[in-house]
Design a protein around this motif. Structure first.
Motif, PDB file in Angstrom:
ATOM      1  N   ALA A  21       0.926  -1.069   0.090  1.00 26.44           N
ATOM      2  CA  ALA A  21      -0.085   0.068   0.194  1.00 26.44           C
ATOM      3  C   ALA A  21       0.638   1.286   0.047  1.00 26.44           C
ATOM      4  O   ALA A  21       0.339   2.331  -0.114  1.00 26.44           O
ATOM      5  N   LEU A  22       2.255   1.273   0.279  1.00 30.37           N
ATOM      6  CA  LEU A  22       3.005   2.181   0.206  1.00 30.37           C
ATOM      7  C   LEU A  22       3.381   2.698  -1.075  1.00 30.37           C
ATOM      8  O   LEU A  22       3.608   1.847  -1.784  1.00 30.37           O
ATOM      9  N   LYS A  23       3.545   4.077  -0.893  1.00 28.03           N
ATOM     10  CA  LYS A  23       4.116   4.682  -2.406  1.00 28.03           C
ATOM     11  C   LYS A  23       5.808   4.432  -2.267  1.00 28.03           C
ATOM     12  O   LYS A  23       6.290   4.472  -1.210  1.00 28.03           O
ATOM     13  N   LEU A  24       6.321   4.425  -3.468  1.00 26.31           N
ATOM     14  CA  LEU A  24       7.932   4.046  -3.646  1.00 26.31           C
ATOM     15  C   LEU A  24       8.795   5.221  -2.663  1.00 26.31           C
ATOM     16  O   LEU A  24       9.508   4.913  -2.015  1.00 26.31           O
ATOM     17  N   GLU A  25       8.256   6.525  -2.650  1.00 27.94           N
ATOM     18  CA  GLU A  25       9.109   7.516  -1.869  1.00 27.94           C
ATOM     19  C   GLU A  25       8.795   7.347  -0.501  1.00 27.94           C
ATOM     20  O   GLU A  25       9.555   7.802   0.134  1.00 27.94           O
ATOM     21  N   GLN A  26       8.017   6.724  -0.019  1.00 30.86           N
ATOM     22  CA  GLN A  26       7.594   6.353   1.251  1.00 30.86           C
ATOM     23  C   GLN A  26       8.775   5.455   1.984  1.00 30.86           C
ATOM     24  O   GLN A  26       9.009   5.498   3.215  1.00 30.86           O
ATOM     25  N   PHE A  27       9.082   4.576   1.339  1.00 31.22           N
ATOM     26  CA  PHE A  27      10.345   3.684   1.501  1.00 31.22           C
ATOM     27  C   PHE A  27      11.480   4.520   2.166  1.00 31.22           C
ATOM     28  O   PHE A  27      12.486   3.991   2.744  1.00 31.22           O
ATOM     29  N   SER A  28      11.602   5.677   1.623  1.00 33.57           N
ATOM     30  CA  SER A  28      12.671   6.472   2.175  1.00 33.57           C
ATOM     31  C   SER A  28      12.514   7.368   3.634  1.00 33.57           C
ATOM     32  O   SER A  28      13.370   8.017   4.161  1.00 33.57           O
ATOM     33  N   ARG A  29      11.321   7.161   4.165  1.00 35.57           N
ATOM     34  CA  ARG A  29      11.208   7.918   5.338  1.00 35.57           C
ATOM     35  C   ARG A  29      12.176   6.992   6.433  1.00 35.57           C
ATOM     36  O   ARG A  29      12.696   5.916   6.440  1.00 35.57           O
ATOM     37  N   THR A  30      12.350   7.964   7.506  1.00 36.07           N
ATOM     38  CA  THR A  30      13.286   7.435   8.463  1.00 36.07           C
ATOM     39  C   THR A  30      12.626   7.216   9.875  1.00 36.07           C
ATOM     40  O   THR A  30      11.607   7.843  10.205  1.00 36.07           O
ATOM     41  N   PHE A  31      13.144   6.614  10.755  1.00 37.34           N
ATOM     42  CA  PHE A  31      12.771   6.664  12.145  1.00 37.34           C
ATOM     43  C   PHE A  31      14.017   6.158  12.821  1.00 37.34           C
ATOM     44  O   PHE A  31      15.029   5.740  12.409  1.00 37.34           O
ATOM     45  N   THR A  32      14.018   6.545  14.217  1.00 35.63           N
ATOM     46  CA  THR A  32      15.253   6.444  14.908  1.00 35.63           C
ATOM     47  C   THR A  32      14.961   4.995  15.808  1.00 35.63           C
ATOM     48  O   THR A  32      14.050   4.584  16.841  1.00 35.63           O
ATOM     49  N   PRO A  34      15.962   2.666  18.922  1.00 34.28           N
ATOM     50  CA  PRO A  34      16.559   2.802  20.035  1.00 34.28           C
ATOM     51  C   PRO A  34      18.021   2.499  20.499  1.00 34.28           C
ATOM     52  O   PRO A  34      18.715   3.151  21.179  1.00 34.28           O
ATOM     53  N   GLU A  35      18.372   1.195  19.717  1.00 31.41           N
ATOM     54  CA  GLU A  35      19.765   0.668  19.884  1.00 31.41           C
ATOM     55  C   GLU A  35      20.636   0.956  18.762  1.00 31.41           C
ATOM     56  O   GLU A  35      21.807   1.028  18.848  1.00 31.41           O
ATOM     57  N   SER A  36      20.118   0.987  17.461  1.00 32.42           N
ATOM     58  CA  SER A  36      20.839   0.999  16.251  1.00 32.42           C
ATOM     59  C   SER A  36      20.983   2.575  15.479  1.00 32.42           C
ATOM     60  O   SER A  36      21.457   2.606  14.464  1.00 32.42           O
ATOM     61  N   GLY A  37      20.167   3.413  16.004  1.00 30.78           N
ATOM     62  CA  GLY A  37      19.944   4.794  15.380  1.00 30.78           C
ATOM     63  C   GLY A  37      18.974   5.083  13.945  1.00 30.78           C
ATOM     64  O   GLY A  37      18.146   4.362  14.263  1.00 30.78           O
ATOM     65  N   LEU A  38      19.448   5.855  13.110  1.00 35.99           N
ATOM     66  CA  LEU A  38      18.508   6.269  12.102  1.00 35.99           C
ATOM     67  C   LEU A  38      18.689   5.097  11.161  1.00 35.99           C
ATOM     68  O   LEU A  38      19.491   4.580  10.689  1.00 35.99           O
ATOM     69  N   TRP A  39      17.282   4.662  10.758  1.00 30.11           N
ATOM     70  CA  TRP A  39      16.842   3.803   9.707  1.00 30.11           C
ATOM     71  C   TRP A  39      15.826   4.290   8.789  1.00 30.11           C
ATOM     72  O   TRP A  39      15.243   4.893   9.286  1.00 30.11           O
ATOM     73  N   THR A  40      16.153   3.836   7.370  1.00 33.14           N
ATOM     74  CA  THR A  40      14.953   4.117   6.532  1.00 33.14           C
ATOM     75  C   THR A  40      14.082   2.747   6.458  1.00 33.14           C
ATOM     76  O   THR A  40      14.437   2.004   7.053  1.00 33.14           O
ATOM     77  N   LEU A  41      12.945   3.280   6.031  1.00 32.34           N
ATOM     78  CA  LEU A  41      12.005   1.970   6.143  1.00 32.34           C
ATOM     79  C   LEU A  41      12.470   0.885   5.077  1.00 32.34           C
ATOM     80  O   LEU A  41      12.292  -0.042   5.180  1.00 32.34           O
ATOM     81  N   ASP A  42      13.192   1.430   3.975  1.00 33.58           N
ATOM     82  CA  ASP A  42      13.598   0.434   2.875  1.00 33.58           C
ATOM     83  C   ASP A  42      14.692  -0.524   3.577  1.00 33.58           C
ATOM     84  O   ASP A  42      14.885  -1.589   3.426  1.00 33.58           O
TER      85      ASP A  42
END
Length: 68
Positions: A21-32, A34-42
């Motif tokens: 259901a996600l659009k391609l550009e949504q896979f570049s969204r980030t989250f932090t 708690p143990e390994s830092g910043l990640w993209t959904l991709d």
């Protein structure tokens, strides 16, 4: 064990519905994380795929060693 496999199958089915259901550009969204830092959904989806294969390799190796 069958219930655990059913739960995992259901979880993966939900992931497929969600990810498709996600659009391609949504896979570049980030989250932090708690143990390994910043990640993209991709990145996290790729890691989840690798992690599942990693567990299957462990199980396969155990089954071969134990002659299951």
């Amino acid at each position: 064990m069958a219930v655990s496999l059913q739960l995992l199958e259901a979880l993966h089915s939900r992931w497929v519905v969600f990810l498709r259901a996600l659009k391609l550009e949504q896979f570049s969204r980030t989250f932090t994380h708690p143990e390994s830092g910043l990640w993209t959904l991709d990145q996290s989806v790729a890691m989840y795929g690798w992690h599942g294969k990693h567990h299957v390799a462990h199980i396969t190796s155990l089954r071969e060693r134990e002659k299951f």
